[in-house]
Design a protein around this motif. Sequence first.
Motif, PDB file in Angstrom:
ATOM      1  N   GLY A 120     -24.696 -70.331 -84.432  1.00 20.03           N
ATOM      2  CA  GLY A 120     -24.121 -70.708 -85.726  1.00 20.03           C
ATOM      3  C   GLY A 120     -22.727 -71.281 -85.585  1.00 20.03           C
ATOM      4  N   LYS A 121     -21.935 -70.682 -84.700  1.00 22.15           N
ATOM      5  CA  LYS A 121     -20.565 -71.157 -84.489  1.00 22.15           C
ATOM      6  C   LYS A 121     -20.556 -72.561 -83.897  1.00 22.15           C
ATOM      7  CE  LYS A 121     -16.145 -69.863 -84.534  1.00 22.15           C
ATOM      8  NZ  LYS A 121     -15.455 -69.446 -85.771  1.00 22.15           N
ATOM      9  N   ALA A 122     -21.502 -72.807 -82.978  1.00 21.36           N
ATOM     10  CA  ALA A 122     -21.571 -74.129 -82.345  1.00 21.36           C
ATOM     11  C   ALA A 122     -22.215 -75.169 -83.255  1.00 21.36           C
ATOM     12  CB  ALA A 122     -22.353 -74.023 -81.036  1.00 21.36           C
ATOM     13  N   GLY A 123     -22.986 -74.710 -84.225  1.00 23.40           N
ATOM     14  CA  GLY A 123     -23.628 -75.631 -85.154  1.00 23.40           C
ATOM     15  C   GLY A 123     -24.767 -76.434 -84.545  1.00 23.40           C
ATOM     16  N   VAL A 124     -25.357 -75.958 -83.453  1.00 20.19           N
ATOM     17  CA  VAL A 124     -26.365 -76.751 -82.754  1.00 20.19           C
ATOM     18  C   VAL A 124     -27.665 -76.881 -83.541  1.00 20.19           C
ATOM     19  CG1 VAL A 124     -25.437 -76.240 -80.479  1.00 20.19           C
ATOM     20  CG2 VAL A 124     -27.157 -74.727 -81.456  1.00 20.19           C
ATOM     21  N   LEU A 125     -27.917 -75.954 -84.474  1.00 21.40           N
ATOM     22  CA  LEU A 125     -29.137 -76.029 -85.275  1.00 21.40           C
ATOM     23  C   LEU A 125     -28.906 -76.616 -86.665  1.00 21.40           C
ATOM     24  CD1 LEU A 125     -30.858 -72.619 -84.403  1.00 21.40           C
ATOM     25  CD2 LEU A 125     -31.230 -74.875 -83.377  1.00 21.40           C
TER      26      LEU A 125
END
Length: 324
Positions: free
Chosen positions: A22-27
């Motif tokens: 979630g922090k990386a926003g990869v999804l």
Amino acid sequence: MAQVLSGFFIIWLIIAVGYGVGKAGVLGPNAQPVLSRVAFFVASPALLFNTLSSSDVFLVLGPQLWIATLSAGVAAGCYLLIARFVQTQRKGSERMIAALSASLMNSANLGLPIAAYVLGDASYAAPVILFQLAIYTPIYVFILDSQTAKEARQGLSDTKVVRAGFWRSLGRILGTVLRNPLIIGSAFGLVFSITEWQLWEPLDESINLIAGAAIPSMLMAFGISLVGSRPLDKKHGRRRDTLLASAVKLLIHPVAAWLLSAYVFQLDTEGILVATVLASLPTAQNVFVSASRYNTGLIVARDTVLITTILAIPAMIAVAGLLA
């Protein structure tokens, strides 16, 4: 005790992966609701069907169901009693949402993983799930329908939800419960348990594979939901309400379950552990959904969900350490 700690480590690790994703926003921005919906509508019903179809139906509908019912009632009642004296300025509907925050357990998203990896059997969560969906939900929906309608007539509420008559409201509540995918999965599982029916092997294997996605999806969605959360903002003026609801949920609720399981139903050590750990589960996200629907108690619901969710696993580790 080592097995208990190992189970919690597995859960925390998957939550941490979800938080990192979630922090990386990869999804993308919709990852959390999509994962939650997959777990709720598809994977969790399959998991409940699997666990209940091979379980003893009399154990599912036995003392643990009534301990969950009574302990939740004690927690909600304690909150309402205390709030009557210390939160006199709150509307009845807002107090009801806070009482739900103090008593409604996250029995699916965290209850199933805790039951599977800490208690050793996912079916232990089934009585709590059945209680909340089949007993508690119709009761609190009916109360909130009535209370918010009364407040609207008195000019105390600006909610735009249209209220139906008694029978239409009752029919809507029952329809909502009966269409719930967790209820459907549980009902079919209980039927197969009672009748000892067996699924066609390829179909059974397909359901097993789908069920396997439930717990990772739940925990990763939960981890993603923690990104950017900031509870107890002073400007909202609901700190006392939130702290009171959180204290009741994390202290009074599990103590009530422990007393009921140990002294009223006189369960064995394992039964006491199961009842107390499950009562220590954090507040369910459904409370915030209900608060949004009725446009009342939004701040308390949101903040209590977050605070109890952060503190519940350490609390459950302490409970397990004392009782295991």
